[in-house]
Design an enzyme around this catalytic site. Structure first.
Site, PDB file in Angstrom:
ATOM      1  CB  CYS A 296     -23.473  69.319   2.773  1.00 39.61           C
ATOM      2  SG  CYS A 296     -22.300  70.289   1.806  1.00 39.61           S
TER       3      CYS A 296
ATOM      4  CG  HIS B 186     -18.951  65.708   2.836  1.00 37.27           C
ATOM      5  ND1 HIS B 186     -20.274  65.352   2.972  1.00 37.27           N
ATOM      6  CD2 HIS B 186     -18.934  67.085   2.886  1.00 37.27           C
ATOM      7  CE1 HIS B 186     -21.018  66.444   3.071  1.00 37.27           C
ATOM      8  NE2 HIS B 186     -20.240  67.502   3.014  1.00 37.27           N
TER       9      HIS B 186
END
Lengths: 389, 389
Positions: free
Chosen positions: A88, A337
């Site tokens: 991420c 996200h």
């Protein structure tokens, strides 16, 4: 090293984008960044693309060249293009490599993009793909998922620091308030503490509204030497620091599971590099993949003592009109996200705020902003500090 | 920009390594590089790891942090660590980013590694994973494999330039001769032209012995500022150029499928950056994933005219004792091709040659060496030129 500035930003809408593709999303963000910087594609010298798991989500690797190709820059200028990956934090890495490349003098005008397309894969596959950010041999293989890992952090934190369930919920409430004012956000609606408390339990104590969503989206940022920035924009934003740190992949190998030592390290390096103190920062985009992660980030970056962030959140200290606004974009929670894009999207938000272009979610008197992008449970952290030039 | 030198190299054996793991291979190569440079791990400032498809081969992403962790550098020094990916050129990217980072002044001592573990996955999965280097939407989805793509290049090349099947076979014969003299090579045995001609047809005209194998392995290289290199080694090797270029991912989008324009671009940039001419190069490690690829590379790098490389190979011009030795390591063909490691392994070979430490496969009077690393069918190319400092 040369000073570096951001001269252009571009974002797609974040959300479930069933009608577009991985490559189209990334090219859209890049085209918007070019337009924002008043540049033609053939003025780009080099490209970096942050992406976590194209190999599993869309069965596509070789992503730097793919995006160079679909931007029309591969067959004409044959620019170098590099994919960076740290789960991420992949986008954060792309931005930092772009900054390093310009700082080195190797290139002048460099674009950093981030992209993830997460909604075209079958059910359980997404969760297992995301588990590739954790240690497959010590965590993933035993069935642990990311909500479970952050739930363990939350349990430890609540037990040690007396955080209440309501304080945790307030993180999501605040970020949805901000996200409701962000035109690209996946969730443009406010929620209540009661809604968080009533939402489905995912991994105790984390409920559905404590978790950032699965998202498609892309972001792009163009950097150049500070001394050239005024050729392209009236509002260049200087990069004062871009730093990165690692920690163990496995949570059980940490000395303390609710303190992210890589955040501490990358944060300290950023303040040293920028020659600034915590009080100089006007707002921060932190990596709130789960509500508990935002509280750890505020503390581990040094903005308050360990255990205090929940109370500060409850009191409105981190709200849009508070002393230190956190996640004016809506954060990962409300803005969404798309894992490879998040680190670059944080830079876009900081630039919009520092330009004074964030309209309904504008932070008052924003002059210096900071970003904090996490890979996994904190095995990679990237921090950046930017200022109006 | 600061001048950069290689001060340490490390390689695992290449082959089918059923008794070790992805992470262990990479840590082994890194430890050997540290020993070679007389360094302790805590002297490393930053790390880059080239890897194509850990997400599919070993279900593991977040590979930069993983290797930092298993090298013992994550929980102590929290060094930055970045995975780079461009299919089979992933290792080349890692080396170039390490060079850029040192050149920029951002860091002093940087390690670049490359790793791939390809033999722990089921049958057809490997071929489909490798197809992630091609364009999934225009090539992979229709079932095209890498041998098929390079077979189309070979068909076009043979038709236009009159290359014979025997000349093509001679590339493999030469590289196996060299590989038989390389202690880390996967295939340490010589083969004959007849053996190539008799081997199983894979994709006409390419036969089994025209193809590089599926391989496990890792490689690592340590770089630092040239002015500090003598602190660590008596034989620093200077990096004169490190360049990169992209082209279209799909073969059908090229203006000419048997000329790799990204090789032409990266090669020209390398000679410009090094301020050298073709005649100054003593030997080259080229990306011979298939025999035809070596011939294209020799020509596209400018060492002879288009269509001449087959005849030159037949005449021994590219042999170990020829005028321009190509692939003294045995190349991808005989040394093996752990895709993410190959670009870094090429640098290791060049350094060994320039130090005069390549024993049975030593190129006479080797002073300047060049590497050429390809991703896919040429959508990414990385070139490097190195010289004894």
């Amino acid at each position: 090293m040369r000073d570096v500035a951001v001269i252009g930003i571009g974002l797609t809408e974040f959300g479930e984008k069933w009608d577009t593709s991985f490559r189209s999303l990334c090219v859209e963000a890049g085209a918007k960044a070019l337009e924002d910087a008043n540049l033609d594609g053939d003025q780009i010298d080099e490209m970096f693309v942050g992406n976590m798991s194209g190999g599993r989500f869309v069965l596509q690797e070789h992503i730097g060249a793919l995006i160079s190709d679909y931007s029309g820059l591969a067959s004409t200028n044959h620019i170098p293009s590099t994919r960076t990956e740290a789960a991420c934090a992949s986008g954060g890495l792309a931005f930092r490599q772009a900054v390093t490349t310009v700082a080195s003098g190797m290139q002048d005008i460099v674009i950093a993009a981030g992209v993830e397309k997460m909604t075209d894969v079958g059910g359980g596959e997404t969760t297992d793909t995301l588990a590739g950010a954790a240690d497959r041999e010590w965590e993933g293989i035993y069935g642990v998922t990311f909500p479970a890992l952050y739930a363990m952090i939350a349990q430890d934190y609540m037990h040690r620091y007396g955080l209440t369930r309501e304080q945790l919920a307030q993180v999501a409430v605040k970020n949805h308030y901000n996200g409701a004012r962000n035109p690209i956000a996946q969730f443009r609606k406010e929620i209540s503490i009661e809604a968080v408390m009533r939402s489905t339990l995912v991994a105790d104590p984390l409920r559905l509204l404590d978790c950032s969503p699965v998202t498609d989206g892309a972001a792009a940022v163009i950097v150049c030497p500070l001394e050239r920035a005024k050729e392209f924009t009236d509002t260049p934003i200087q990069v004062l620091a871009s730093t990165q740190a690692t920690d163990t992949l496995s949570l059980h190998d940490r000395r303390d599971i609710s303190t992210l030592d890589a955040t501490v390290a990358a944060g300290n390096r950023a303040f040293d590099m920028a020659k600034l103190e915590r009080k100089d920062i006007d707002f921060v985009e932190v990596h709130d993949c789960f509500t508990i992660a935002e509280l750890c980030a505020i503390e581990d970056l040094g903005f308050c003592k360990k255990g205090e962030a929940g109370k500060l959140t409850e009191e409105g200290y981190t709200a849009l009109d508070g002393d230190l606004p956190i996640n004016p974009s809506g954060g990962l929670k409300a803005c969404g996200h798309p894992v490879g894009a998040t680190g670059v999207k944080q830079i876009c938000e900081i630039v919009e705020q520092l330009r004074g272009e964030a309209s309904g979610r504008q932070v008052a008197n924003a002059e210096i902003g900071m970003s904090h992008n996490v890979g996994g449970t904190g095995a990679t952290v990237v921090c950046n500090i930017l200022r109006r030039a």
